[in-house]
Design a protein around this motif. Structure first.
Motif, PDB file in Angstrom:
ATOM      1  N   SER A   1       0.697  -1.297  -0.077  1.00  0.00           N
ATOM      2  CA  SER A   1      -0.032   0.137   0.024  1.00  0.00           C
ATOM      3  C   SER A   1       0.922   1.393   0.081  1.00  0.00           C
ATOM      4  CB  SER A   1      -1.182   0.136   1.192  1.00  0.00           C
ATOM      5  OG  SER A   1      -0.046   0.013   2.320  1.00  0.00           O
ATOM      6  N   ARG A   2       2.001   1.359   0.665  1.00  0.00           N
ATOM      7  CA  ARG A   2       3.100   2.257   0.544  1.00  0.00           C
ATOM      8  C   ARG A   2       3.508   2.470  -0.571  1.00  0.00           C
ATOM      9  NH1 ARG A   2       4.094   6.671   3.731  1.00  0.00           N
ATOM     10  NH2 ARG A   2       6.407   6.471   3.392  1.00  0.00           N
ATOM     11  N   TYR A   3       3.923   1.527  -1.196  1.00  0.00           N
ATOM     12  CA  TYR A   3       4.283   1.566  -2.637  1.00  0.00           C
ATOM     13  C   TYR A   3       3.370   2.298  -3.621  1.00  0.00           C
ATOM     14  CZ  TYR A   3       7.193  -2.504  -1.273  1.00  0.00           C
ATOM     15  OH  TYR A   3       7.903  -3.327  -0.497  1.00  0.00           O
ATOM     16  N   SER A   4       2.183   1.638  -3.550  1.00  0.00           N
ATOM     17  CA  SER A   4       1.124   2.473  -4.483  1.00  0.00           C
ATOM     18  C   SER A   4       0.933   3.853  -3.999  1.00  0.00           C
ATOM     19  CB  SER A   4      -0.296   1.955  -4.187  1.00  0.00           C
ATOM     20  OG  SER A   4      -0.102   0.557  -4.520  1.00  0.00           O
ATOM     21  N   GLU A   5       1.089   4.252  -2.605  1.00  0.00           N
ATOM     22  CA  GLU A   5       0.919   5.828  -2.190  1.00  0.00           C
ATOM     23  C   GLU A   5       2.046   6.638  -2.564  1.00  0.00           C
ATOM     24  OE1 GLU A   5       1.362   8.141   1.927  1.00  0.00           O
ATOM     25  OE2 GLU A   5       1.100   5.881   2.067  1.00  0.00           O
ATOM     26  N   GLY A   6       3.125   5.929  -2.721  1.00  0.00           N
ATOM     27  CA  GLY A   6       4.505   6.507  -3.415  1.00  0.00           C
ATOM     28  C   GLY A   6       3.969   6.904  -4.826  1.00  0.00           C
ATOM     29  N   ILE A   7       3.906   6.154  -5.707  1.00  0.00           N
ATOM     30  CA  ILE A   7       3.638   6.195  -7.128  1.00  0.00           C
ATOM     31  C   ILE A   7       2.638   7.214  -7.301  1.00  0.00           C
ATOM     32  CG2 ILE A   7       2.940   5.242  -9.252  1.00  0.00           C
ATOM     33  CD1 ILE A   7       4.240   2.463  -8.173  1.00  0.00           C
ATOM     34  N   ASN A   8       1.564   7.212  -6.483  1.00  0.00           N
ATOM     35  CA  ASN A   8       0.393   8.082  -6.636  1.00  0.00           C
ATOM     36  C   ASN A   8       0.643   9.669  -6.321  1.00  0.00           C
ATOM     37  OD1 ASN A   8      -1.271   6.062  -7.864  1.00  0.00           O
ATOM     38  ND2 ASN A   8      -2.068   5.315  -5.791  1.00  0.00           N
ATOM     39  N   GLN A   9       1.436   9.541  -5.306  1.00  0.00           N
ATOM     40  CA  GLN A   9       1.814  11.015  -4.682  1.00  0.00           C
ATOM     41  C   GLN A   9       3.086  11.489  -5.902  1.00  0.00           C
ATOM     42  OE1 GLN A   9       3.460  11.536  -0.984  1.00  0.00           O
ATOM     43  NE2 GLN A   9       1.923  10.455   0.015  1.00  0.00           N
ATOM     44  N   ALA A  10       3.702  10.767  -6.543  1.00  0.00           N
ATOM     45  CA  ALA A  10       4.503  11.294  -7.499  1.00  0.00           C
ATOM     46  C   ALA A  10       4.014  11.579  -8.505  1.00  0.00           C
ATOM     47  CB  ALA A  10       5.636  10.199  -7.817  1.00  0.00           C
ATOM     48  N   VAL A  11       3.067  10.896  -9.051  1.00  0.00           N
ATOM     49  CA  VAL A  11       1.844  11.362 -10.294  1.00  0.00           C
ATOM     50  C   VAL A  11       1.186  12.543 -10.072  1.00  0.00           C
ATOM     51  CG1 VAL A  11       0.115  10.749 -11.820  1.00  0.00           C
ATOM     52  CG2 VAL A  11       1.773   9.041 -11.099  1.00  0.00           C
ATOM     53  N   ALA A  12       0.627  12.795  -8.797  1.00  0.00           N
ATOM     54  CA  ALA A  12      -0.104  13.842  -8.426  1.00  0.00           C
ATOM     55  C   ALA A  12       0.792  15.342  -8.389  1.00  0.00           C
ATOM     56  CB  ALA A  12      -0.624  13.660  -7.143  1.00  0.00           C
ATOM     57  N   GLN A  13       1.952  15.011  -7.836  1.00  0.00           N
ATOM     58  CA  GLN A  13       2.829  16.291  -7.790  1.00  0.00           C
ATOM     59  C   GLN A  13       3.630  16.539  -9.014  1.00  0.00           C
ATOM     60  OE1 GLN A  13       4.908  16.435  -3.788  1.00  0.00           O
ATOM     61  NE2 GLN A  13       3.383  14.847  -2.820  1.00  0.00           N
ATOM     62  N   GLY A  14       3.385  15.736 -10.219  1.00  0.00           N
ATOM     63  CA  GLY A  14       3.778  16.189 -11.557  1.00  0.00           C
ATOM     64  C   GLY A  14       5.278  15.519 -11.679  1.00  0.00           C
TER      65      GLY A  14
END
Length: 381
Positions: free
Chosen positions: A120-133
């Motif tokens: 779940s943390r791996y997913s969170e990291g990828i999603n944060q990276a995408v959201a922050q451009g």
């Protein structure tokens, strides 16, 4: 790269001289002469001759791997790359430092995200990276298949994702990623087996410790097994301990102790990652007989143990983790700019008391003492 290819050619050349038997090696016969590095007699002469040259080559310093083309630093200025690691440990921290150094040199913002061994943390990291451009992601020791949906989102957003240390370099590129930056773990496992065979005089009786869900460990274990099978089918044996990755700390000691008790001729223990040594060493120490411990990675703690003659006799060391960080950054930066991947493969070197020196980069990886200059000089051509 050429070293690894040469190892594979050696194994292929030996195929006609040794039948294939599913086994791995541990030493019941003669050990290597520490001064000469030559194996004593005991096992097959064909096997002894075959492994000696591979080991001699594997003990030599790895050549420096560095960029050969410039990098458009002006076009990279202001870009963002995320380094998302499976967990926070010495190796991942040192690699992160390399990524950050390279990013600072190139004017790229680097964000480090600890996955804490949690999907779940791996997913969170990828999603944060995408959201922050983010423009790029270095995915370190996280199998792309476990975050497949998140990688689809990253790909849709145009984020360049590099899979790092997740397989062999020849394996297909996973969906949502542009490359697989790694060591050749299968070839590394073969070379580890060759070292054990050489050290034992091709009479080894080994226990290999791995966890097959960790793909790179499984590749190394299978490479070790296949090489032993091919080169020492009659006089050597292997037992593979396959641990549950969620219970390694609890299970390793119990299973290894049982293996050493039920097979009193085992004299090589081969965990396929250096960080297992603190769990392996106490069990080996209570076995009541000489047992050689050999592993993979080349983390600083293991190099110090080898240099001091304690708990671990050798490792197959990768290039310094900081270099791995710089090389990973270079791969992602070129992908962001639409350039062709340089296709780096992480070099490895056999390290024993014979060549460890004091365990420093100067002794273990002498060609990498000032690798940063090779990168910056190439980038600014």
């Amino acid at each position: 790269m050429m070293v690894l290819n040469d190892r594979r050619r050696l194994l292929g050349a030996c195929a006609g001289t040794a039948a294939i038997v599913l086994a791995l090696s541990g030493c019941a016969g003669g050990a290597a002469d520490a001064e000469s590095g030559e194996a004593s007699a005991g096992g097959s002469e064909e096997c002894i001759a075959a492994v000696a040259s591979a080991v001699e080559e594997g003990l030599a310093p790895s050549p420096l791997v560095a960029p050969s083309a410039p990098l458009d630093l002006a076009a990279l200025s202001g870009k963002s790359i995320w380094y998302i690691t499976n967990s926070h440990n010495q190796f991942s921290t040192e690699m992160a430092s390399g990524v950050q150094e390279a990013g600072e040199e190139a004017g790229v913002k680097i964000t480090v995200f600890d996955g804490q061994n949690s999907t779940s943390r791996y997913s969170e990291g990828i999603n944060q990276a995408v959201a922050q451009g983010a423009d790029g992601i270095i995915l370190m020791a996280i199998q792309p298949s476990v975050v497949a949906e998140d990688l689809k989102a990253a790909e849709a957003a145009g984020v360049q994702v590099l899979s790092t240390l997740n397989g062999d370099p020849t394996e297909p590129v996973e969906p949502g990623t542009f490359g697989n930056f790694t060591a050749d773990y299968t070839a590394d496992g073969e070379l580890m087996a060759q070292w054990v065979l050489n050290d034992s005089g091709c009479t080894s009786k080994s226990v290999v410790v791995q966890s097959s869900p960790v793909h790179v460990w499984d590749l190394a274990a299978k490479g070790f097994e296949a090489a032993t099978k091919e080169l020492c089918p009659e006089d050597c044996s292997v037992e593979v301990i396959d641990l549950d990755p969620a219970n390694i700390a609890n299970d390793l000691g119990n299973q290894l102790q049982t293996a050493l008790q039920t097979s009193p001729d085992v004299d090589y223990v081969v965990p396929v990652w250096d960080s297992a040594i603190p769990l392996v060493a106490p069990v080996v120490a209570t076995a009541g007989r000489p047992i050689t411990v050999f592993a993979h990675d080349g983390i600083s703690e293991s190099l110090e143990l080898i240099a001091s003659g304690q708990d671990q006799q050798g490792t197959l060391a990768m290039a310094p983790p900081t270099w791995i960080g710089w090389a990973a950054f270079d791969e992602v930066a070129r992908a962001i700019l639409g350039e062709e991947s340089p296709g780096y493969v992480i070099p490895t070197r056999l390290i024993t008391e014979e060549n460890v020196g004091d365990g420093s980069i100067a002794d273990v990886s002498p060609e990498y003492v000032d690798f940063q200059s090779a990168f910056t000089e190439a980038w600014s051509q």
